[in-house]
Design a protein around this motif. Structure first.
Motif, mmCIF file in Angstrom:
data_model
loop_
_atom_site.group_PDB
_atom_site.id
_atom_site.type_symbol
_atom_site.label_atom_id
_atom_site.label_comp_id
_atom_site.label_asym_id
_atom_site.label_seq_id
_atom_site.Cartn_x
_atom_site.Cartn_y
_atom_site.Cartn_z
ATOM 1 N N ILE A 165 0.663 -1.253 -0.097
ATOM 2 C CA ILE A 165 -0.020 -0.342 0.418
ATOM 3 C C ILE A 165 0.803 1.099 -0.037
ATOM 4 N N GLY A 166 2.270 1.330 0.821
ATOM 5 C CA GLY A 166 3.256 2.163 0.863
ATOM 6 C C GLY A 166 3.335 2.749 -0.537
ATOM 7 N N LEU A 167 3.625 2.134 -1.359
ATOM 8 C CA LEU A 167 4.074 2.819 -2.820
ATOM 9 C C LEU A 167 2.855 3.064 -3.893
ATOM 10 N N LEU A 168 2.228 2.506 -3.545
ATOM 11 C CA LEU A 168 0.421 3.092 -4.268
ATOM 12 C C LEU A 168 0.788 4.286 -2.988
ATOM 13 N N ALA A 169 0.595 4.406 -2.099
ATOM 14 C CA ALA A 169 0.375 5.863 -1.576
ATOM 15 C C ALA A 169 1.404 6.804 -1.926
ATOM 16 N N ASN A 170 2.170 6.673 -2.121
ATOM 17 C CA ASN A 170 3.611 7.478 -2.646
ATOM 18 C C ASN A 170 3.460 8.393 -3.504
ATOM 19 N N VAL A 171 2.748 6.811 -5.412
ATOM 20 C CA VAL A 171 2.855 7.670 -6.222
ATOM 21 C C VAL A 171 1.660 8.554 -6.352
ATOM 22 N N LEU A 172 0.241 8.144 -5.615
ATOM 23 C CA LEU A 172 -0.671 9.124 -6.080
ATOM 24 C C LEU A 172 0.351 10.459 -5.066
#
Length: 595
Positions: free
Chosen positions: A135-142
């Protein structure tokens, strides 16, 4: 160019928007060029002490200037010439202001569009993607990389507009002195090679910064969700140390990126100033240029300084943002590749839900072992079916097959005699209400969470669902009742209250199939017994088929059918009394749990 085309398609960057930005920049540049060019006749006017006859003899351009000023009913004067020059510069500022506002609006629209597109497609991805995506990777992307990537997409437009400005300014300089301008262009090209290595290095540093941002965001999301675990595990110092290391790594990459940009800026400005001084020397000693032309040439050369700097820094910024572009592009492509297939076209509307499993097998993509092995059973309509068994036996996996979150490798699953893949995914999932083992409650009020199951529910539906879930009386004891704020994950409520609140959220959907995954795992004996009575009441008062996963057998002893699943296979199946009479897993587990 390929990357640019891909992103233009991804965020729907219209040619019209690009054209408007370029046109406004060209108009602003033309206005500035006009304002600068007027300094030449102004210098001539001052030199000739305002003698129009002398000015007409010096240059034929004065005839056009006089005729243009006469259109406005005015005579040529220093004040009028300065006024026209000011109006030209003012026009330039107005157009640049409009362009900046329009560019900012377009940029933010594109950022919103790209973030929304990624989020929407994320919600359409299959469950295997959720299993593998931190989830952290997607949160950073968004939250971070999309903004950087979108900004980088806008920069080629700025580069185009800067190029247009350079062409206009150099054209004026060529008219003034072809020889000096050619020398200046050659020197600028040579000078541009000095920061080339720094610009290339910016790309590497940019990718490292993206990687560090991903690590830091993932670390924070995981740790912020589990402060009790960290403090009670004695790892507080270790976590602080790791956090400091990640922040320091981020800081060093950010500082290095800033240093590379500062170096580029440091080199460019002295080069342009040196060129201006060399021109001043040569124009006096070799080319015998008039003071008016020297002044105009120097003025335009100095005006070129920010444009040249901006062009080089923009290019360096694009290089620095390639890491963000790459990670956003890859993440979006992965999401698209993981999109669920919805092949069904039948709408499921029946209130009688009967589910038939026939020789169903399923294995996870990363495993060769079958998680579900040749399973066959029938879930009767308007009855309660419980699925029990040892941990890791495949219970949750089996449940995921019903709404097609996972697709069987073989076998069939039918609802009311029709294969589930023939139903549209939306209609299939609309008849299902799901209560997970650990309620996922967002920050807000009690009413907000219950209505999450049905945004259009009225107060009567709200109270009825809470009453069916057995939490209405508790809610009415609170000062704000249904408007009481419960915080993220309802930390102000007990485990049983959270479970009942989430059940109310499921019941307000008025779904015909209710799936509960370990609903009593966090409850004490009294709460567990109360929850069981609640489920019995739901079956009596509603037209609902219930499928429940449980470890605690007393909580499902009332079920019409109990299925024992072990290692992905059905070991036993029957009612509570039938299974107790057998010397199988259920009977032994019951004795252990009730002794």
């Amino acid at each position: 160019m390929k990357k640019w085309n891909y992103y233009r398609g991804l965020i729907n960057l219209r040619i019209k928007s690009i054209s408007i930005l370029i046109v406004m920049t060209l108009v602003a540049t033309a206005s500035e060029a006009l304002g600068l060019s007027l300094f030449y006749p102004i210098f001539q006017y001052i030199s000739a002490e305002g003698d129009i006859v002398v000015l007409l003899e010096q240059s034929s351009i004065w005839e056009y200037i006089i005729n243009f000023i006469n259109i406005f009913g005015a005579d040529v004067s220093l004040g009028i010439l300065l006024l026209f020059s000011f109006v030209a510069f003012l026009s330039r500022q107005i157009f640049m202001y409009i362009r900046s506002v329009y560019s900012a609006r377009i940029g933010k629209q594109l950022e919103m569009q790209l973030s929304t597109k990624i989020f929407k497609n994320y919600l359409k991805a299959d469950i295997e993607y959720y299993d593998s995506m931190p989830i952290g990777l997607l949160a950073n992307v968004l939250t971070r990389e999309v903004a950087t990537a979108t900004s980088a997409i806008m920069r080629p437009i700025e580069l185009i507009t800067n190029l247009a400005m350079l062409i206009v300014f150099f054209s004026i300089l060529i008219v003034i002195s072809l020889e000096m301008t050619l020398v200046a262009i050659i020197v600028l090209i040579i000078a541009s090679y000095v920061p080339k290595a720094w610009i290339q290095q910016s790309e590497v540093v940019g990718k490292k910064l993206v990687s560090t941002n991903n690590q830091l965001t993932s670390f924070l999301i995981e740790r912020l969700k589990s402060p009790r675990l960290v403090r009670l595990s004695g790892t507080k110092e270790a976590e602080e140390s790791e956090f400091c290391q990640l922040v320091d790594k981020q800081r060093r990459n950010f500082v290095l990126a800033s240093v590379l940009t500062a170096r580029t800026e440091l080199v460019l400005e002295p080069v342009v100033i040196l060129l201006s001084l060399v021109f001043l020397y040569l124009s006096v000693t070799m080319f015998n240029m008039s003071i008016e032309l020297i002044g105009l040439y120097l003025l335009i050369s100095m005006r070129l300084l920010p444009v040249v700097k901006s062009t080089m820094l923009l290019w360096q910024s694009v290089k620095n943002s390639l890491g963000s572009i790459e990670v956003v592009s890859n993440r979006f492509q992965q999401i698209l590749n993981s999109k669920e297939d919805d092949t069904g076209n039948i709408t499921l509307t029946s209130s009688e839900i009967e589910i038939d499993f026939n020789s169903v097998c399923y294995s996870y993509p990363s495993s060769h072992k079958l998680a579900i092995n040749n399973v066959s059973f029938l879930v009767p309509a308007n009855k309660t079916t419980a699925i029990v068994g040892p941990s890791g036996g495949g219970k949750s996996t089996l449940i995921d097959l019903i709404p097609r979150l996972r697709i069987p490798d073989s076998g069939t699953i039918k609802i009311n005699g029709i294969r589930v893949e023939e139903y549209s995914t939306d209609s299939l999932r609309k008849i299902i209400a799901y209560v997970p083992q650990s309620p996922q409650i967002f920050n807000g009020s009690i009413a907000d969470h219950i209505r999450y199951g049905n945004k259009d529910a009225n107060d009567e539906d709200l109270h009825r669902s809470a009453s069916l879930a057995g939490i209405d009386s508790f809610i009415n004891t609170l000062p704000e009742k249904y408007n009481t704020l419960i915080g993220e994950d309802a930390i102000r409520l007990s485990g049983g209250q959270r479970q009942r609140l989430d059940l109310a959220r499921a019941l307000i959907q008025k779904a015909h199939l209710l799936i509960l995954d370990e609903p009593t795992s966090n409850l004490d004996a009294d709460s567990e017994d109360s929850f069981k009575n609640t489920l019995i009441g739901i079956v009596k008062e509603t037209n609902t088929t219930i499928v429940i996963i449980a470890h605690r057998l007393p909580s499902i002893s009332h079920a019409d059918q109990i299925i024992v699943l072990n290692n992905g296979e059905i070991e036993e199946m029957g009612a509570h009394t039938e299974l107790l009479s057998c010397d199988g897993w259920y009977s032994k587990a019951w004795k252990k749990q009730t002794s």
